[in-house]
Scaffold this active site. Sequence first.
Site, PDB file in Angstrom:
ATOM      1  N   VAL A  81       0.831  -1.196   0.000  1.00  0.00           N
ATOM      2  CA  VAL A  81       0.000   0.000   0.000  1.00  0.00           C
ATOM      3  C   VAL A  81       0.871   1.253   0.000  1.00  0.00           C
ATOM      4  O   VAL A  81       0.591   2.224  -0.700  1.00  0.00           O
ATOM      5  CB  VAL A  81      -0.937   0.004   1.231  1.00  0.00           C
ATOM      6  CG1 VAL A  81      -1.776   1.277   1.279  1.00  0.00           C
ATOM      7  CG2 VAL A  81      -1.832  -1.231   1.227  1.00  0.00           C
ATOM      8  N   GLU A  82       1.929   1.211   0.790  1.00  0.00           N
ATOM      9  CA  GLU A  82       2.766   2.392   0.988  1.00  0.00           C
ATOM     10  C   GLU A  82       3.649   2.707  -0.220  1.00  0.00           C
ATOM     11  O   GLU A  82       3.711   3.855  -0.663  1.00  0.00           O
ATOM     12  CB  GLU A  82       3.651   2.194   2.226  1.00  0.00           C
ATOM     13  CG  GLU A  82       2.915   2.310   3.537  1.00  0.00           C
ATOM     14  CD  GLU A  82       2.467   3.736   3.821  1.00  0.00           C
ATOM     15  OE1 GLU A  82       3.048   4.672   3.237  1.00  0.00           O
ATOM     16  OE2 GLU A  82       1.528   3.912   4.607  1.00  0.00           O
ATOM     17  N   SER A  83       4.367   1.718  -0.700  1.00  0.00           N
ATOM     18  CA  SER A  83       5.430   1.992  -1.681  1.00  0.00           C
ATOM     19  C   SER A  83       5.460   1.004  -2.836  1.00  0.00           C
ATOM     20  O   SER A  83       6.372   1.065  -3.656  1.00  0.00           O
ATOM     21  CB  SER A  83       6.788   1.937  -0.973  1.00  0.00           C
ATOM     22  OG  SER A  83       7.001   0.635  -0.440  1.00  0.00           O
ATOM     23  N   TYR A 186      -7.390   3.619   2.870  1.00  0.00           N
ATOM     24  CA  TYR A 186      -6.139   3.006   3.304  1.00  0.00           C
ATOM     25  C   TYR A 186      -6.332   1.585   3.825  1.00  0.00           C
ATOM     26  O   TYR A 186      -5.701   0.636   3.346  1.00  0.00           O
ATOM     27  CB  TYR A 186      -5.506   3.894   4.369  1.00  0.00           C
ATOM     28  CG  TYR A 186      -4.076   3.567   4.712  1.00  0.00           C
ATOM     29  CD1 TYR A 186      -3.052   3.791   3.804  1.00  0.00           C
ATOM     30  CD2 TYR A 186      -3.738   3.055   5.957  1.00  0.00           C
ATOM     31  CE1 TYR A 186      -1.730   3.517   4.120  1.00  0.00           C
ATOM     32  CE2 TYR A 186      -2.426   2.784   6.293  1.00  0.00           C
ATOM     33  CZ  TYR A 186      -1.427   3.012   5.371  1.00  0.00           C
ATOM     34  OH  TYR A 186      -0.130   2.735   5.696  1.00  0.00           O
ATOM     35  N   ARG A 434      -1.052  13.830   3.744  1.00  0.00           N
ATOM     36  CA  ARG A 434      -0.347  13.003   4.705  1.00  0.00           C
ATOM     37  C   ARG A 434       1.071  13.500   4.910  1.00  0.00           C
ATOM     38  O   ARG A 434       1.867  13.549   4.006  1.00  0.00           O
ATOM     39  CB  ARG A 434      -0.308  11.570   4.186  1.00  0.00           C
ATOM     40  CG  ARG A 434       0.568  10.686   4.976  1.00  0.00           C
ATOM     41  CD  ARG A 434       0.543   9.388   4.306  1.00  0.00           C
ATOM     42  NE  ARG A 434       1.833   8.796   4.502  1.00  0.00           N
ATOM     43  CZ  ARG A 434       2.237   7.750   3.880  1.00  0.00           C
ATOM     44  NH1 ARG A 434       1.474   7.208   2.983  1.00  0.00           N
ATOM     45  NH2 ARG A 434       3.384   7.233   4.120  1.00  0.00           N
TER      46      ARG A 434
END
Length: 437
Positions: A81-83, A186, A434
């Site tokens: 999800v992040e990177s 998210y 964010r």
Amino acid sequence: MPIARAIDLTASPDDLWERIRNGFGMPNLSSPLVLDRQIWYASRPSVIKIMLQRSRRYLHHIVEELERRGMPTELALLPMVESAFNPMAYSRAKASGLWQFIPSTGKNYNLQQNWWYDARRDIVASTTAALDYLQFLYDMHGDWHLALASYNWGENAVARAIEKNKARRLPTDYPSLMMPAETRYYVPKLQALKNIVANPAAFGINLDPIPNEPYFVTVEKTQDIGIRTAAKLAEIPVEELIALNPAYNRPVMTAAQSQALVLPADRAAIFKANLENHDQPLSSWRTYTLKAGEKLERVAALHGIPLARLKQVNGIGPRTKIRPGQQILVPVKGSGAANEPLPAVFQPPPEPRMRKLTHTVKKGDTLPTIAQRYRVSIDDLRRWNQIGRLAVGQNLVIQQQVAVKARPAAPKRKAAKAVLPTGRAAAPAKPTPRTTH
């Protein structure tokens, strides 16, 4: 009647995916947003394939750390999800690494960032920091969904959203809070990936088995060593070495920044043996201290390196200020480093382009609402303007960064909009992006 053979229920599975499934421990989330993300991922098999290929290097270490702490193994999927499991991912908010720490939160969790090294990209150090932070957030909320929302949006922002709901006598669980669209999506993203890993066949996705064994190990290095030299001694491609040691900003891995070198598990012994027999310098680069009045053009000519290459190696962009006494890297005489191609990772970061705007204060405006609208900090607003009490009609200067491509770019996210618990976008306010980790 034959006696059934004994089954060892404590045996670890051969496939790491099965180990991850066995460790799932979060409550499942079921919502239209989860379905939406499942469709999005399942309809992009090439995206899934790239993420899975990258993840093979890092997943075993992350799972080991999660299990050691007693944390749910769904969190091993969070870098997707992040990177997208790209350790070089860099966001508009200056978040970096697998776990996307912004500079300030990285420093809070002992991730050093300097000219040589950015520990936010260090696989081992950033994983430790991310799990420390997630554990802190879980201890704060007692709820993994709220902990994840805090990781994305910031614990203070989530705490304020909870207090607002309490004041209105509304539920305070994750689905009930008003939050930016990115945070609203998210946990559904993570849940969608969890569902795919739990039953890939149902989504037409093939999860190639990952051996349930360490992909990498760390070996001690007590001297500076060049990236290319280390890769040669380990007998692996330079790209593989960088993927396991992505924290270095320069083509030299200095012992002063880290005395650990990460290598594929089956290459550590080869590296040590080759190092023992190596009788040449370990780096093709050395540091050079700039003298008063010395121009980079002269330094480049003196060391037989094109000026553009000298700037590239040292991360010197158009706006970089060079001062006497500053240390830069130059090639060791006779090494040939000046003509060696550099991996893309050592390109200097993009210089931010700024634009100035003017905001005329209207009735009801406050510093927080103005800062939120333009996605800047209140401190910056105060710094740019002599602000006492806001007055209707007052003009405020706003400086906004113009988005440019970063190196290498993280997957683009949709601009955040406040989203109601029903999933409808709230207009017209633009929430703060964010910037919390």
